[in-house]
Design an enzyme around this catalytic site. Structure first.
Site, short mmCIF file in Angstrom:
data_model
loop_
_atom_site.label_atom_id
_atom_site.label_comp_id
_atom_site.label_asym_id
_atom_site.label_seq_id
_atom_site.Cartn_x
_atom_site.Cartn_y
_atom_site.Cartn_z
N HIS A 107 0.71 -1.09 -0.15
CA HIS A 107 -0.18 0.03 0.16
C HIS A 107 0.86 1.07 -0.05
CE1 HIS A 107 -2.72 -2.70 2.26
NE2 HIS A 107 -3.52 -2.51 1.25
N ARG A 138 -3.54 -10.36 4.36
CA ARG A 138 -4.10 -11.70 4.60
C ARG A 138 -2.83 -12.41 4.92
NH1 ARG A 138 -8.46 -10.90 0.51
NH2 ARG A 138 -10.37 -11.20 1.85
#
Ligand code: PAF
Length: 283
Positions: free
Chosen positions: A37, A187
């Site tokens: 990100h 995840r």
């Protein structure tokens, strides 16, 4: 840095920036930010004057038996990372702000949403396209930044942006990987220590096929077979497909167009996706 939760307040701040001639970049996220990100944030900071990071765990893109309730969240850490990276606005709406009572309209993608993850996660790309379209309308950015790890998502978002004439430049950036090659993903935190070690097999499989491609192999089955060899150790292989990079239809053999080898596999109970591209210059 401002943290904003309402669309009205966001609109005010962003429209001030736009009136002042500033270019606005959006990094849409579901939070639990990692270096992948942050690479998108860095690109937005370079290409835009004002960077907005949206943090919203979008319920409509999760299936009934998926991990919406356990999806990792750490808002204080996300805010800290954004502040340190020079983000101007964190937009963190709640469910009601995004999906007010009576919400009844969706963006439905067509063919691009059917293969790969689309075959295993019915409704997922409807949820993604809808929320991304809404975020584009809420933030009204000049550019929006997405990671190529979600290869199909990038294709769906690009197509939707073109099809609906949304005035947003969609920028996709290469997958950011851990030193051993594992693609960064929120995840990954579900993985036990042992599963984390085994997870590296997914990127190894893709890199082996990519090496084979680079050494001249164009036969689709051969390229897939190379990756398959490495994937024997995953707990469940959901798909391993070589697809045309634009249409996401199965690549024709021998390869003549740029393609992507895409995989979804379970390590323990964690579903991971990854991909590599095989670029061909079409004359
Ligand atoms: O890639 C994600 O994190 C999500 O799918 C996105 C684009 C933020 C939409 O919820």
């Amino acid at each position: 840095m401002k943290t904003i939760t309402s669309v009205a307040a966001l609109r005010q701040v962003v429209s001030l920036a736009r009136t002042a001639g500033k270019r606005v970049g959006l990094v849409p996220t579901m939070g639990y930010l990692h270096d992948g990100h942050m690479a998108l944030v860095e690109a937005s900071r370079k290409q835009c004057d004002v960077t907005v990071v949206s943090i919203f765990v979008n319920p409509t893109q999760f299936g009934a038996n998926e991990d919406l309730n356990t999806y990792p969240r750490d808002f204080p850490s996300d805010e800290r990372l954004c502040r340190d990276a020079g983000v101007a606005i964190v937009f963190a709406p709640d469910n009601k702000e995004v999906y007010p009572e009576g919400f009844d309209t969706c963006v439905e993608s067509g063919e691009l949403a059917k293969p790969l993850c689309g075959g295993f996660r019915p409704g997922h790309f409807r949820g993604v396209a809808t929320v991304v379209c809404k975020l584009f309308n809420m933030v009204q950015p000049d550019a929006a930044f997405f990671g190529q790890k979600d290869f199909q998502q990038c294709a769906v978002v690009r197509r939707m942006t073109r099809d609906l004439n949304l005035p947003v430049e969609v920028v996709t950036l290469p997958t950011v990987r851990e030193p051993d090659g594992l693609a960064m993903s929120s995840r990954n935190r579900y993985l036990s220590e042992q599963d984390r070690r085994r997870a590296v097999t997914i990127s190894r499989a893709l890199f082996a096929a990519q090496d084979e491609f680079r050494s001249g192999t164009r036969d689709v089955q051969k390229l897939i077979a190379v990756a398959e060899l490495h994937l024997q150790t995953v707990d469940r292989l959901q798909y391993l497909e070589l697809v045309d990079s634009e249409t996401l239809k199965p690549a024709e053999s021998p390869l003549r167009r740029s393609s992507a080898l895409c995989v979804a596999a379970y390590i323990g109970s964690t579903r991971l996706i990854d991909n590599v591209t095989m670029e061909l210059i079409v004359s």
